[in-house]
Design a protein around this motif. Sequence first.
Motif, PDB file in Angstrom:
ATOM      1  N   GLY A  96     -15.223  30.618   1.099  1.00  0.00           N
ATOM      2  CA  GLY A  96     -15.314  31.029   2.493  1.00  0.00           C
ATOM      3  C   GLY A  96     -14.873  32.469   2.663  1.00  0.00           C
ATOM      4  O   GLY A  96     -13.902  32.893   2.041  1.00  0.00           O
ATOM      5  N   VAL A  97     -15.605  33.213   3.467  1.00  0.00           N
ATOM      6  CA  VAL A  97     -15.220  34.582   3.828  1.00  0.00           C
ATOM      7  C   VAL A  97     -15.360  34.688   5.333  1.00  0.00           C
ATOM      8  O   VAL A  97     -16.467  34.600   5.861  1.00  0.00           O
ATOM      9  CB  VAL A  97     -16.137  35.642   3.154  1.00  0.00           C
ATOM     10  N   GLU A  98     -14.243  34.809   6.013  1.00  0.00           N
ATOM     11  CA  GLU A  98     -14.295  34.817   7.477  1.00  0.00           C
ATOM     12  C   GLU A  98     -13.318  35.836   8.030  1.00  0.00           C
ATOM     13  O   GLU A  98     -12.480  36.369   7.316  1.00  0.00           O
ATOM     14  CB  GLU A  98     -13.972  33.421   8.030  1.00  0.00           C
ATOM     15  N   ALA A  99     -13.442  36.081   9.336  1.00  0.00           N
ATOM     16  CA  ALA A  99     -12.582  37.044  10.014  1.00  0.00           C
ATOM     17  C   ALA A  99     -12.017  36.431  11.281  1.00  0.00           C
ATOM     18  O   ALA A  99     -12.471  35.377  11.734  1.00  0.00           O
ATOM     19  CB  ALA A  99     -13.382  38.297  10.365  1.00  0.00           C
ATOM     20  N   HIS A 100     -11.021  37.091  11.831  1.00  0.00           N
ATOM     21  CA  HIS A 100     -10.570  36.770  13.182  1.00  0.00           C
ATOM     22  C   HIS A 100     -11.539  37.447  14.147  1.00  0.00           C
ATOM     23  O   HIS A 100     -11.846  38.626  13.993  1.00  0.00           O
ATOM     24  CB  HIS A 100      -9.143  37.295  13.371  1.00  0.00           C
ATOM     25  N   HIS A 101     -12.050  36.690  15.126  1.00  0.00           N
ATOM     26  CA  HIS A 101     -13.093  37.230  15.996  1.00  0.00           C
ATOM     27  C   HIS A 101     -12.573  37.765  17.328  1.00  0.00           C
ATOM     28  O   HIS A 101     -13.088  38.747  17.843  1.00  0.00           O
ATOM     29  CB  HIS A 101     -14.144  36.148  16.303  1.00  0.00           C
ATOM     30  N   LYS A 102     -11.549  37.096  17.883  1.00  0.00           N
ATOM     31  CA  LYS A 102     -11.167  37.397  19.268  1.00  0.00           C
ATOM     32  C   LYS A 102      -9.803  36.760  19.510  1.00  0.00           C
ATOM     33  O   LYS A 102      -9.537  35.671  18.985  1.00  0.00           O
ATOM     34  CB  LYS A 102     -12.219  36.762  20.190  1.00  0.00           C
ATOM     35  N   ALA A 103      -8.965  37.405  20.280  1.00  0.00           N
ATOM     36  CA  ALA A 103      -7.648  36.852  20.586  1.00  0.00           C
ATOM     37  C   ALA A 103      -7.801  35.476  21.228  1.00  0.00           C
ATOM     38  O   ALA A 103      -8.679  35.272  22.078  1.00  0.00           O
ATOM     39  CB  ALA A 103      -6.901  37.795  21.518  1.00  0.00           C
ATOM     40  N   GLY A 104      -6.962  34.529  20.802  1.00  0.00           N
ATOM     41  CA  GLY A 104      -7.052  33.167  21.328  1.00  0.00           C
ATOM     42  C   GLY A 104      -7.885  32.269  20.438  1.00  0.00           C
ATOM     43  O   GLY A 104      -7.729  31.047  20.474  1.00  0.00           O
ATOM     44  N   GLU A 105      -8.769  32.858  19.651  1.00  0.00           N
ATOM     45  CA  GLU A 105      -9.568  32.076  18.704  1.00  0.00           C
ATOM     46  C   GLU A 105      -8.828  32.014  17.363  1.00  0.00           C
ATOM     47  O   GLU A 105      -7.836  32.697  17.157  1.00  0.00           O
ATOM     48  CB  GLU A 105     -10.960  32.703  18.563  1.00  0.00           C
ATOM     49  N   PRO A 106      -9.292  31.161  16.433  1.00  0.00           N
ATOM     50  CA  PRO A 106      -8.543  30.986  15.175  1.00  0.00           C
ATOM     51  C   PRO A 106      -8.372  32.285  14.390  1.00  0.00           C
ATOM     52  O   PRO A 106      -9.238  33.167  14.429  1.00  0.00           O
ATOM     53  CB  PRO A 106      -9.417  29.991  14.392  1.00  0.00           C
ATOM     54  N   HIS A 107      -7.254  32.357  13.680  1.00  0.00           N
ATOM     55  CA  HIS A 107      -7.010  33.479  12.780  1.00  0.00           C
ATOM     56  C   HIS A 107      -7.993  33.424  11.609  1.00  0.00           C
ATOM     57  O   HIS A 107      -8.617  32.389  11.340  1.00  0.00           O
ATOM     58  CB  HIS A 107      -5.567  33.431  12.283  1.00  0.00           C
ATOM     59  N   ALA A 108      -8.105  34.569  10.922  1.00  0.00           N
ATOM     60  CA  ALA A 108      -9.061  34.678   9.805  1.00  0.00           C
ATOM     61  C   ALA A 108      -8.813  33.597   8.747  1.00  0.00           C
ATOM     62  O   ALA A 108      -9.754  32.987   8.230  1.00  0.00           O
ATOM     63  CB  ALA A 108      -8.936  36.062   9.174  1.00  0.00           C
ATOM     64  N   GLU A 109      -7.547  33.338   8.431  1.00  0.00           N
ATOM     65  CA  GLU A 109      -7.220  32.353   7.397  1.00  0.00           C
ATOM     66  C   GLU A 109      -7.737  30.968   7.792  1.00  0.00           C
ATOM     67  O   GLU A 109      -8.247  30.225   6.949  1.00  0.00           O
ATOM     68  CB  GLU A 109      -5.694  32.265   7.190  1.00  0.00           C
ATOM     69  N   VAL A 110      -7.598  30.640   9.071  1.00  0.00           N
ATOM     70  CA  VAL A 110      -8.021  29.321   9.544  1.00  0.00           C
ATOM     71  C   VAL A 110      -9.546  29.207   9.475  1.00  0.00           C
ATOM     72  O   VAL A 110     -10.088  28.196   9.025  1.00  0.00           O
ATOM     73  CB  VAL A 110      -7.498  29.075  10.982  1.00  0.00           C
ATOM     74  N   ASN A 111     -10.223  30.262   9.890  1.00  0.00           N
ATOM     75  CA  ASN A 111     -11.687  30.246   9.804  1.00  0.00           C
ATOM     76  C   ASN A 111     -12.158  30.127   8.351  1.00  0.00           C
ATOM     77  O   ASN A 111     -13.115  29.400   8.055  1.00  0.00           O
ATOM     78  CB  ASN A 111     -12.268  31.520  10.432  1.00  0.00           C
ATOM     79  N   ALA A 112     -11.495  30.830   7.447  1.00  0.00           N
ATOM     80  CA  ALA A 112     -11.907  30.803   6.040  1.00  0.00           C
ATOM     81  C   ALA A 112     -11.576  29.452   5.407  1.00  0.00           C
ATOM     82  O   ALA A 112     -12.366  28.913   4.611  1.00  0.00           O
ATOM     83  CB  ALA A 112     -11.235  31.940   5.270  1.00  0.00           C
ATOM     84  N   LEU A 113     -10.430  28.886   5.755  1.00  0.00           N
ATOM     85  CA  LEU A 113     -10.059  27.570   5.219  1.00  0.00           C
ATOM     86  C   LEU A 113     -10.986  26.478   5.765  1.00  0.00           C
ATOM     87  O   LEU A 113     -11.323  25.522   5.053  1.00  0.00           O
ATOM     88  CB  LEU A 113      -8.590  27.252   5.542  1.00  0.00           C
ATOM     89  N   LYS A 114     -11.403  26.637   6.993  1.00  0.00           N
ATOM     90  CA  LYS A 114     -12.371  25.705   7.586  1.00  0.00           C
ATOM     91  C   LYS A 114     -13.695  25.733   6.793  1.00  0.00           C
ATOM     92  O   LYS A 114     -14.221  24.682   6.400  1.00  0.00           O
ATOM     93  CB  LYS A 114     -12.609  26.102   9.053  1.00  0.00           C
ATOM     94  N   SER A 115     -14.213  26.935   6.533  1.00  0.00           N
ATOM     95  CA  SER A 115     -15.444  27.070   5.735  1.00  0.00           C
ATOM     96  C   SER A 115     -15.253  26.472   4.343  1.00  0.00           C
ATOM     97  O   SER A 115     -16.136  25.776   3.831  1.00  0.00           O
ATOM     98  CB  SER A 115     -15.829  28.544   5.570  1.00  0.00           C
ATOM     99  N   ALA A 116     -14.119  26.775   3.734  1.00  0.00           N
ATOM    100  CA  ALA A 116     -13.858  26.303   2.370  1.00  0.00           C
ATOM    101  C   ALA A 116     -13.754  24.777   2.339  1.00  0.00           C
ATOM    102  O   ALA A 116     -14.289  24.114   1.438  1.00  0.00           O
ATOM    103  CB  ALA A 116     -12.563  26.933   1.848  1.00  0.00           C
ATOM    104  N   TYR A 117     -13.074  24.218   3.327  1.00  0.00           N
ATOM    105  CA  TYR A 117     -12.926  22.755   3.409  1.00  0.00           C
ATOM    106  C   TYR A 117     -14.293  22.098   3.505  1.00  0.00           C
ATOM    107  O   TYR A 117     -14.591  21.120   2.820  1.00  0.00           O
ATOM    108  CB  TYR A 117     -12.064  22.404   4.628  1.00  0.00           C
TER     109      TYR A 117
END
Lengths: 339, 339
Positions: B42-63
């Motif tokens: 997973g390769v992801e970024a933080h998109h906007k305040a209030g939305e998930p942090h980059a790590e959470v987005n990347a772990l979600k993709s990886a999961y």
Amino acid sequence: MVIDNNFYMSLALREAWKYQGLTYPNPAVGCCVVGEHGEILGVEAHHKAGEPHAEVNALKSAYYKLTNDSYILALKESVDIHTHLLSNHNGIFKKTKLYTTLEPCSHYGKTPSCANLIAELGIEEVYIGSSDTNKIAANGTLKLSMNNCMVYSDVLKTECDALLLPFNKTLEDRFVFFKWAERLNGTTDEGTISSQSSRRQVHAMRDVCDLLVIGGGTVREDRPTLDARLVNGKAPDILILSRNKDFDRAIPLFDVPDRKVYIEDNLERIQEYKNIMIEGGSAMYTLTRGVVDYYLCYIAPSLGGNESIKFSNDKFTFLNVDKESEDIIVWMKRIENNG
Amino acid sequence: MVIDNNFYMSLALREAWKYQGLTYPNPAVGCCVVGEHGEILGVEAHHKAGEPHAEVNALKSAYYKLTNDSYILALKESVDIHTHLLSNHNGIFKKTKLYTTLEPCSHYGKTPSCANLIAELGIEEVYIGSSDTNKIAANGTLKLSMNNCMVYSDVLKTECDALLLPFNKTLEDRFVFFKWAERLNGTTDEGTISSQSSRRQVHAMRDVCDLLVIGGGTVREDRPTLDARLVNGKAPDILILSRNKDFDRAIPLFDVPDRKVYIEDNLERIQEYKNIMIEGGSAMYTLTRGVVDYYLCYIAPSLGGNESIKFSNDKFTFLNVDKESEDIIVWMKRIENNG
């Protein structure tokens, strides 16, 4: 970011574009080898005619990554890498996937056939961008398919075809590209603009060009040599586009051995050549607009200067955008019928 | 191309820059999760305040990549993703590596702590670019280290620090960036220049800016609205930089609700704001040069126009170069002491 077949092919494409303009008379090609778990084992390109093809360079990297056998790193000749891979692979490539922007060659030319190598290594999946329409080298797909390899064609085909166009144009008649350097505010005048690294790359392109076209004004003002000294390469023939044929023969470009210099007021001369670079600014842009296939622009991180390309309403598609050392390097094509 | 820790971090960086200017008051952050064989999960970024942090987005993709459990794809709230990952990971992350441009947060703010999540998932290797100097969120490294995680700091630190600078500047006092759009030949005049996609991105930046600075000439000539309508966002306050304070109040920007409009002949007003975008051409470049931290330039694939930025001898470093839909997008900083 989606990690899929297109992603692996895009890595191969990105690597290949770094050598666009440097591989003539061969095509620019990139290759990515991916392990059974999706790990990237190698991303390499073809660098120069006579040197290993992209697939061989990528398989070499992948072999080293899988085996840690550093012997292969010292091998530079394609035939030696082929031989070492074939003797030592022990089936490690069986579950790997290979992504290549161009159908692997099926003939033994200056280097052994890539399709043979891929088949003998037992690679079971090959993803191809563009088909090879060059009769001598074609049929790589057929050879792979006959050897129990699944071949997937047309992966990022549009992008791979754009990478391949210069090669196909040299087979057909000729490839002509217009190169210029500008500052961030578009200016092309007042001394050296691009970085040493960019200028070295341009010299490497001159080394493989057979004709360099330049404007008479530039020759008179800059008194250039127009050789490939930064890479110890050969100097291309020169066409000075100028109505006034009176030039000071002490200008260094006239003094380069084994070079023809033409001073002509039209572009007919390019019909005798295959790989042609035009260097210039606004005037040359306008004069050569009808014969150019691709444009190459180096954008330097600076402001200053006064003159820029004055030509209204032309539109382009950016084919590849790269940042190398200091400058931005853009390959693009003009979009036709833009009124 | 070398596939190493820097390569994985560079993927995280590239993804993060796509959201630079959009994450305020949070930092732009990117994250890459790599499997035990080196495969990219997973390769992801933080998109906007209030939305998930980059790590959470990347772990979600990886999961999702590791489990194919599509339930997680529907989860948008950070706390829901955290909960689902913690309940269902079954140790699958144990051998993965995580690359993040910024030290994972250790506090429970709008979203739960990333350092906690990473530790509880049992990830054993974390590679970090920049340290978090924000006192509230810092100490992620300490938390990870206390949970048997090996932390490697300073991976592509210079590049990650450049990505983080806007955030640190907003903590310190304020971040000011100058945005302009130009054609390939540097021109900034004569109507719309950049693509719809680029203009939508600029509107999204206006949505999170608290002050937009613009020149009086532009306001008189273009009669703009200067809101964020393309993304249904809020309109920032406006500072019109102008000596002549007489403006036609029918110009749409004066008619936007919940907005302050200042007409002033100096930049002192910016001291009341934190995230400030300046839009303009050559005149504004010169007038605001002393207060700008970063420059953002959209380069459109066209020629035409007449005016470009006239300022001699400024030099820049290109921080990130991206091609998004049609245009080239360049973030850069001016190099100081350039005479």
